[in-house]
Design an enzyme around this catalytic site. Structure first.
Site, short mmCIF file in Angstrom:
data_model
loop_
_atom_site.label_atom_id
_atom_site.label_comp_id
_atom_site.label_asym_id
_atom_site.label_seq_id
_atom_site.Cartn_x
_atom_site.Cartn_y
_atom_site.Cartn_z
N HIS A 218 62.19 45.62 100.21
CA HIS A 218 62.74 44.85 101.23
C HIS A 218 63.92 44.31 101.13
CE1 HIS A 218 61.57 40.40 101.92
NE2 HIS A 218 60.49 40.80 101.52
N ASP A 219 65.17 44.28 102.36
CA ASP A 219 66.29 43.11 101.93
C ASP A 219 66.51 43.66 100.61
OD1 ASP A 219 65.95 42.40 104.89
OD2 ASP A 219 63.81 41.39 104.19
#
Length: 312
Positions: A218-219
């Site tokens: 994620h991210d």
């Protein structure tokens, strides 16, 4: 994650049934993790170790579990459990929407894009022109894909972030409300997984190529014109700059940066940020030549031991 419209501190406090410190009309524009916050955002913090970092961040609203002096120009939301209340806000502003069909009526598909049988396109997915999605690709809600993108079978874009809080009764999941964004001319191999951001975007930039069985957390932001070979695992919140080469079975820990044009050899383990324009190898990954000199020295240890025994 920005809200559809501006809210006030009082409105957010009402959603959470929480107390607040600051002007009731203080503007709240969105919510984000600390590494991507901007003015107007809410950031949460629930450990004294990180209070100072959160209070001094770009966020102007801090969701916190202790009454502390409020920095000038900011506001506080007081909560006995900021993690829980951050999840409550994500659920409020980005509620899960069940799919009604394999290809959502809200999905937008560009000109001359080919969608093979068995593909799933979730709500509000956007796909550009001249793309090819092979059989059984799954694209979760709100994913954005550019032009001339090829995605091979079994790949999943937009799975939840692997982010949990340990509690006495078990693990509590941080709900993901972000997106995956794939830019133009990206190729993604078979059985790859790219998790969406918690509140922001996981991004693969223009011209990057992924082999089969690559995982991106994620991210994470992957730069332009990168090459990533099979079975690479990249944790969340990693920044990989342009033209980086990562060979097979490399593992990269979270919150590190890989500099432009770096080369990481197969089966390396990256535990810290790496400088640009260098080659790396080993676990922990280090300068390629230095690491091979260390291995050569290690191979000489038995011979050294035998010489020491004879001298005795």
């Amino acid at each position: 994650m920005k809200f559809p419209q501006k809210h006030t501190l009082q409105q957010i406090a009402t959603i959470l049934s929480s107390k607040f410190v600051g002007d009731s009309d203080f503007p709240v524009l969105g919510m984000n993790e600390i590494h991507v916050v901007t003015p107007g955002d809410i950031v949460f913090v629930d450990h004294p170790k990180y209070y100072d970092k959160a209070l001094k961040s770009a966020a102007t609203v801090i969701l916190i579990n202790k009454e502390v002096p409020c920095p000038e120009g900011k506001a506080l939301l007081l909560s006995d459990d900021p993690f829980r209340d951050f999840n409550k806000l994500t659920t409020y502003f980005k509620p899960f929407e069940a799919a009604e069909s394999n290809i959502s009526s809200t999905a937008k598909i560009g000109k001359d894009t080919i969608i093979q049988p068995g593909v799933f396109l979730g709500n509000n997915v956007v796909i550009g022109d001249h793309c090819l999605l092979h059989a059984n690709v799954s694209i979760y809600d709100n994913t954005v894909i550019g032009n001339n993108v090829t995605i091979h079978s079994g790949t999943v874009l937009g799975g939840d972030a692997f982010y949990y809080k340990k509690r006495p009764e078990g693990f509590d999941k941080l709900i993901s409300g972000g997106r995956v964004v794939i830019e133009d001319h990206v190729d993604i191999g078979a059985l790859c997984t790219v998790d969406k951001g918690v509140t922001g975007d996981t991004i693969i930039k223009e011209g990057t190529k992924l082999d089969n069985q690559v995982h991106i957390g994620h991210d994470t932001v992957i730069g332009k014109q990168c090459i990533i070979a099979s079975q690479v695992g990249i944790a969340g919140c990693v920044v990989i700059e342009d033209e980086v080469t990562i060979w097979g079975q490399v593992g990269i820990t979270s919150d590190v940066t890989i500099g432009k044009k770096a080369i990481i050899s197969a089966q390396s383990g990256v535990s810290k940020s790496l400088e640009a324009n260098k080659s790396y190898f080993g676990t922990p990954a280090d300068d390629f030549r230095k690491k091979y000199k260390e291995l050569a020295a290690i191979r000489q240890i038995p011979e050294v031991i035998e010489k020491l025994k004879k001298n005795e």
